[in-house]
Design a protein around this motif. Sequence first.
Motif, mmCIF file in Angstrom:
data_model
loop_
_atom_site.group_PDB
_atom_site.id
_atom_site.type_symbol
_atom_site.label_atom_id
_atom_site.label_comp_id
_atom_site.label_asym_id
_atom_site.label_seq_id
_atom_site.Cartn_x
_atom_site.Cartn_y
_atom_site.Cartn_z
ATOM 1 N N GLY A 1 0.812 -1.219 0.000
ATOM 2 C CA GLY A 1 0.000 0.000 0.000
ATOM 3 C C GLY A 1 0.840 1.261 0.000
ATOM 4 O O GLY A 1 2.075 1.219 0.107
ATOM 5 N N SER A 2 0.165 2.406 -0.111
ATOM 6 C CA SER A 2 0.858 3.695 -0.126
ATOM 7 C C SER A 2 0.019 4.734 0.611
ATOM 8 O O SER A 2 -1.199 4.597 0.722
ATOM 9 C CB SER A 2 1.069 4.147 -1.578
ATOM 10 O OG SER A 2 1.592 5.454 -1.598
ATOM 11 N N LEU A 3 0.679 5.772 1.097
ATOM 12 C CA LEU A 3 -0.032 6.862 1.779
ATOM 13 C C LEU A 3 -0.537 7.900 0.791
ATOM 14 O O LEU A 3 -1.339 8.762 1.127
ATOM 15 C CB LEU A 3 0.901 7.563 2.783
ATOM 16 C CG LEU A 3 1.282 6.795 4.036
ATOM 17 C CD1 LEU A 3 2.483 7.438 4.698
ATOM 18 C CD2 LEU A 3 0.121 6.724 5.022
ATOM 19 N N ILE A 4 -0.010 7.844 -0.423
ATOM 20 C CA ILE A 4 -0.424 8.857 -1.408
ATOM 21 C C ILE A 4 -0.960 8.207 -2.683
ATOM 22 O O ILE A 4 -0.522 7.136 -3.079
ATOM 23 C CB ILE A 4 0.721 9.854 -1.736
ATOM 24 C CG1 ILE A 4 2.042 9.148 -1.942
ATOM 25 C CG2 ILE A 4 0.846 10.929 -0.701
ATOM 26 C CD1 ILE A 4 3.211 10.043 -2.215
ATOM 27 N N ASN A 5 -1.918 8.880 -3.302
ATOM 28 C CA ASN A 5 -2.507 8.351 -4.530
ATOM 29 C C ASN A 5 -1.754 8.863 -5.766
ATOM 30 O O ASN A 5 -0.743 9.559 -5.649
ATOM 31 C CB ASN A 5 -4.003 8.689 -4.600
ATOM 32 C CG ASN A 5 -4.246 10.207 -4.599
ATOM 33 O OD1 ASN A 5 -3.350 11.002 -4.909
ATOM 34 N ND2 ASN A 5 -5.451 10.610 -4.246
ATOM 35 N N LYS A 6 -2.285 8.541 -6.944
ATOM 36 C CA LYS A 6 -1.603 8.915 -8.201
ATOM 37 C C LYS A 6 -1.508 10.431 -8.397
ATOM 38 O O LYS A 6 -0.669 10.931 -9.111
ATOM 39 C CB LYS A 6 -2.319 8.270 -9.395
ATOM 40 C CG LYS A 6 -2.133 6.747 -9.446
ATOM 41 C CD LYS A 6 -2.655 6.167 -10.757
ATOM 42 C CE LYS A 6 -2.292 4.702 -10.903
ATOM 43 N NZ LYS A 6 -3.069 3.839 -9.988
ATOM 44 N N LYS A 7 -2.400 11.158 -7.734
ATOM 45 C CA LYS A 7 -2.374 12.630 -7.853
ATOM 46 C C LYS A 7 -1.462 13.254 -6.793
ATOM 47 O O LYS A 7 -1.472 14.464 -6.583
ATOM 48 C CB LYS A 7 -3.787 13.188 -7.697
ATOM 49 C CG LYS A 7 -4.718 12.830 -8.843
ATOM 50 C CD LYS A 7 -6.082 13.462 -8.580
ATOM 51 C CE LYS A 7 -7.106 12.981 -9.603
ATOM 52 N NZ LYS A 7 -8.479 13.182 -9.102
ATOM 53 N N ASN A 8 -0.738 12.396 -6.079
ATOM 54 C CA ASN A 8 0.187 12.852 -5.042
ATOM 55 C C ASN A 8 -0.538 13.477 -3.846
ATOM 56 O O ASN A 8 -0.008 14.346 -3.164
ATOM 57 C CB ASN A 8 1.209 13.846 -5.628
ATOM 58 C CG ASN A 8 2.562 13.685 -4.959
ATOM 59 O OD1 ASN A 8 2.866 12.642 -4.377
ATOM 60 N ND2 ASN A 8 3.360 14.721 -5.001
#
Length: 408
Positions: A198-205
């Motif tokens: 997983g990540s804390l940020i999406n594709k739009k940062n």
Amino acid sequence: MEKIRIAVRKFDPFESTMQKLWDAFCLENNIQIEAEMIAMELHELYDTTISKKGLKEGKWDIAHINTDWIFDAVHEKAVLDLYSLIAENPPENYPYGWHKSLLHLQQIDNGTYGLPFHDGPECLIYRKDLFENETEKENFKQKFGYKLSTPKTWQEFIAISTFFNRPEQNLYGSIFANYPDGHNMVFDFCLQLWTRGGSLINKKNQISIDSEAAVQALDFYRKIVNDKNAVHPKSKEFGSVEAGLAFAEGQAAMAINWFGFASMAEVIEESKVKGKIDITSLPSDPGHKTASLNVYWLYTIGSGSKHKKLAYDFLRFATSAKSDKLLTTEGGIGCRKSTWKDEEINTLIPFYHKLEMLHENALTLPQTPIWPKVTELIDHMVLRAIETNIPSKTLLEETQNNIEKLKK
């Protein structure tokens, strides 16, 4: 009588090192000024230096600021840009003396707002004497059908924690730091998220935490920390320092904590596990990579300080190879490559050279002015997960909605 004021992160090794460094600095440079050092817990330190404008207004000349706060400190114009001072009179072997991962978080908008003070990414700390014991190995294999070794997956982590959980011996399988101080549980959540892809940020940062990986991360975490058959019963009262001390006193087989607490357990007098510990990378879900978290402490100079030149001269002295090594022998973590590779240090702390490996897998937290507020929201969310039965998905969605409001 003129004084220089230093805001110090409360931790015995930091306090003793800072005093020794100031005394040596004064002696070497024939300086008569006294340093007033005040040691503070995290909330108070952030509050006095940044929220209450202590650095900006010159109440503090030097402060320990961690990289979670540095973006905020720069945003508030609280800390001095050291770029021109470094260009004119660089610290010893700057920048080559440090791993690149210890230099970039303080570089904001073409400025350099601090020098590395103390470090040590998150890792799995374990009792190698237990893992290497022939009887333990045999019993484990009989019980679980596979060989006892450091856990590669989170399921293995639970199995091993349960296996070593022996309250009658004051030994517990694992230890967490669940005191809600806006740090430990936030970091634990991030590590659970990252080791599941997983990540804390999406594709739009943008910060986005309501993903499927986040649901799995929170589900697992709330279950493990409440598992009385696997975890130290005082975990809910422990901050990272208390958890580190309990591990040093021999109360757990494994801990997920900062590297600094592994090395502390090799050097402090009250440690009962000297020579019995090692570190390795964190477990992950099958098909996903391990991860570490790199948050480090900086020496910073207040933008309002009346002693800027003296403060910078001290910072150069305090970040020399010799001073960096002193911090390590006192129980902190030096930031220089020379310390990591130092023979004497690796004799004292046999796993010290592994710092480089941890840095290769170390991720960092998003740099945005709203991050300190986001950490409060995540901290509150994890606390509610541990203390209630509200579904993880609901908690994550609510927290995400609150994060959206911060962005406006």
